[in-house]
Enzyme design. Sequence first.
Site, PDB file in Angstrom:
ATOM      1  N   HIS A  42       2.386   4.510  13.050  1.00 29.79           N
ATOM      2  CA  HIS A  42       1.257   5.427  12.894  1.00 29.79           C
ATOM      3  C   HIS A  42       1.446   6.732  13.647  1.00 29.79           C
ATOM      4  O   HIS A  42       0.543   7.206  14.324  1.00 29.79           O
ATOM      5  CB  HIS A  42      -0.044   4.756  13.331  1.00 29.79           C
ATOM      6  CG  HIS A  42      -0.574   3.789  12.342  1.00 29.79           C
ATOM      7  ND1 HIS A  42      -1.700   3.044  12.528  1.00 29.79           N
ATOM      8  CD2 HIS A  42      -0.114   3.439  11.127  1.00 29.79           C
ATOM      9  CE1 HIS A  42      -1.922   2.280  11.483  1.00 29.79           C
ATOM     10  NE2 HIS A  42      -0.951   2.501  10.615  1.00 29.79           N
ATOM     11  N   GLU A  78      -5.377   1.891   1.883  1.00 31.06           N
ATOM     12  CA  GLU A  78      -5.261   0.732   2.776  1.00 31.06           C
ATOM     13  C   GLU A  78      -5.562   1.137   4.205  1.00 31.06           C
ATOM     14  O   GLU A  78      -6.210   0.406   4.957  1.00 31.06           O
ATOM     15  CB  GLU A  78      -3.857   0.127   2.681  1.00 31.06           C
ATOM     16  CG  GLU A  78      -3.676  -1.189   3.432  1.00 31.06           C
ATOM     17  CD  GLU A  78      -3.185  -1.038   4.862  1.00 31.06           C
ATOM     18  OE1 GLU A  78      -3.018  -2.066   5.531  1.00 31.06           O
ATOM     19  OE2 GLU A  78      -2.970   0.106   5.314  1.00 31.06           O
ATOM     20  N   GLU A  79      -5.083   2.323   4.582  1.00 30.71           N
ATOM     21  CA  GLU A  79      -5.250   2.777   5.951  1.00 30.71           C
ATOM     22  C   GLU A  79      -6.701   3.124   6.285  1.00 30.71           C
ATOM     23  O   GLU A  79      -7.027   3.356   7.445  1.00 30.71           O
ATOM     24  CB  GLU A  79      -4.347   3.989   6.228  1.00 30.71           C
ATOM     25  CG  GLU A  79      -2.861   3.724   6.063  1.00 30.71           C
ATOM     26  CD  GLU A  79      -2.282   2.831   7.140  1.00 30.71           C
ATOM     27  OE1 GLU A  79      -3.038   2.362   8.004  1.00 30.71           O
ATOM     28  OE2 GLU A  79      -1.065   2.593   7.124  1.00 30.71           O
ATOM     29  N   HIS A 101       0.836  -1.201   0.000  1.00 30.89           N
ATOM     30  CA  HIS A 101       0.000   0.000   0.000  1.00 30.89           C
ATOM     31  C   HIS A 101       0.869   1.249   0.000  1.00 30.89           C
ATOM     32  O   HIS A 101       1.878   1.343   0.701  1.00 30.89           O
ATOM     33  CB  HIS A 101      -1.015  -0.006   1.138  1.00 30.89           C
ATOM     34  CG  HIS A 101      -0.493   0.216   2.522  1.00 30.89           C
ATOM     35  ND1 HIS A 101      -0.350   1.465   3.079  1.00 30.89           N
ATOM     36  CD2 HIS A 101      -0.122  -0.651   3.489  1.00 30.89           C
ATOM     37  CE1 HIS A 101       0.082   1.362   4.322  1.00 30.89           C
ATOM     38  NE2 HIS A 101       0.240   0.079   4.598  1.00 30.89           N
ATOM     39  N   ASP A 145       5.755   2.492   7.243  1.00 33.23           N
ATOM     40  CA  ASP A 145       4.396   2.023   6.948  1.00 33.23           C
ATOM     41  C   ASP A 145       3.706   2.980   5.981  1.00 33.23           C
ATOM     42  O   ASP A 145       3.094   3.940   6.400  1.00 33.23           O
ATOM     43  CB  ASP A 145       3.605   1.933   8.253  1.00 33.23           C
ATOM     44  CG  ASP A 145       2.203   1.394   8.062  1.00 33.23           C
ATOM     45  OD1 ASP A 145       1.930   0.785   7.009  1.00 33.23           O
ATOM     46  OD2 ASP A 145       1.374   1.578   8.964  1.00 33.23           O
ATOM     47  N   ASP A 153       4.041  -5.170   3.535  1.00 30.18           N
ATOM     48  CA  ASP A 153       3.494  -4.066   4.309  1.00 30.18           C
ATOM     49  C   ASP A 153       4.358  -3.885   5.547  1.00 30.18           C
ATOM     50  O   ASP A 153       4.162  -4.558   6.559  1.00 30.18           O
ATOM     51  CB  ASP A 153       2.046  -4.391   4.694  1.00 30.18           C
ATOM     52  CG  ASP A 153       1.307  -3.199   5.268  1.00 30.18           C
ATOM     53  OD1 ASP A 153       1.949  -2.174   5.506  1.00 30.18           O
ATOM     54  OD2 ASP A 153       0.089  -3.316   5.463  1.00 30.18           O
TER      55      ASP A 153
END
Length: 534
Positions: free
Chosen positions: A461, A329-330, A284, A296, A361
């Site tokens: 994140h 994706e998130e 992603h 990420d 990922d």
Amino acid sequence: MRTKMFPTAVATAALSGLVLAASLTPTATASPSVATGRHGPGTHVPGPDLSQKVTGERVFRHLEELQEIADENGGNRAAGTPGYEESAQYVEKVLRKAGYQTERQYFPVVLFDVQDLAVEVPGVELDPIAMTYSTSTPDDGVTAGLVRPAIVDGCPESADPAAPHDDSWAGVDAAGKIALVQRGSCTFGAKALAAGEAGAAGLIIYNNAPGALNGTLGGRNAGYAPTVGVDAAEGAAILAAFQADPSLQVTFDLQATTTDAESFNVLAETRRGRDDNVVMLGAHLDGVEEGPGINDNGTGSAAILETAVQLAKTKRINNTVRFAWWGAEELSLVGSNFYVADLVANDPEELDDIATYLNFDMVGSPNYTIGVYDADESTFPAPVPVPDGSAAAEAVFTDYFDGIEQPWVDTEFSGRSDYQAFINNGVPASGLFTGADGIKTAEQQAIFGGVAGEQLDQNYHSAGDDLSNVNPEALDIMSRAIGHAAQQLAWSTEAINGVEPGRPGHGHGGGHGGGHGHGGGHGHDRGAHGFDAR
């Protein structure tokens, strides 16, 4: 990957052929078990191995470009933002220079934006994060007492009377109050809906492991209670304050909006190779709004980009290799779900032509493990049936690692990333993962170094997910493995679906037409990455 719809050595070179398989769960660790190498040697591919070309150094150059793009666009590359658009343009530019034709596949997406957020508990310092797709409180927020469900994870009543979260809200007066629950057992969306049905005016979900809780409820639903996530220490502090004063009053103000929008996947494939036996590699491209998203999932995106560049230089390709940079994706795996659903609805034969899908990922986590998706379920039962051929796809990586005496561990095939739609529709899959919010065990520290007791990615994140958040050693190990796997499967997928190199015809032989599956696990907080909905 988000804290998303689903909640997240002792070995040496002398142990050639042996693997220490350890749990990557953020909540508990299993005793490691030793398993022998599983599937025998890989197919011999003539010519130099692409593991010598797809290096961490080359992949890192792409990460530098993605970091610059984030810096110039508000610090992130999230879906629906200029940062995502420029990230896609960079990928397309590199691919075109390497000789590929690129395609954008557009799809609808719901964007989420927070205008105001404040949660105040007397005597407790909080840094809450709104769960994506949360509803809002009234304009001025609410001040109310705190309530805990009968079962601390706050899951709805289960159809299984033996389930530990059965009757979490039965007999609990939650109307108009702020509910406090722990991460675990069911999705964040299920918790938010259960709290809403119980009448809660707000919901605080606290993590069950160190680290911030940045999750998604999975989509719009007017029945959700307004929901935020806090870390484990903050949750413990709230609980202690509540236990000291059951009349504690909490102020909760969350103002957020959802907007219908459009995002897209970027697709490209090799000019050579048979179209009826396609190997897919995906990662992603979007990140979360909180930061640049370099580990990420800039790492996965950059690794398959450099693999595409190097693969274009070789003529040793029997099977088409298709690359996908997934969008949104998130926001609950939207891009990959759309891609597969579109094939199911409009071109099922093309779906059947996909010999295998490989997912990448996060492949540069700072406190890394070398994780391979456990497609043969030797360590973790999978929450969904695993298609036939997936174990052979896993073996492409494990055989490679065994051959270079690189230790590796199983990571749960949890369905928390973009392979989910593929395995749900019978396509064999595997992939690599260096870790997200899972906690490194002492056994893993002995194998891979790093710090036991800390997250595999301490900046998961967050704004700290920048270039400094990438472990060069992990990135190099994984990038080389991706290059090796792409080249080997471009040459032959015989071990996965029985299609021999150079043979004409469709030849899938049941390779992914509704795989049988093995496990009955229900995927609690054991997945260490993906779009965090649990």
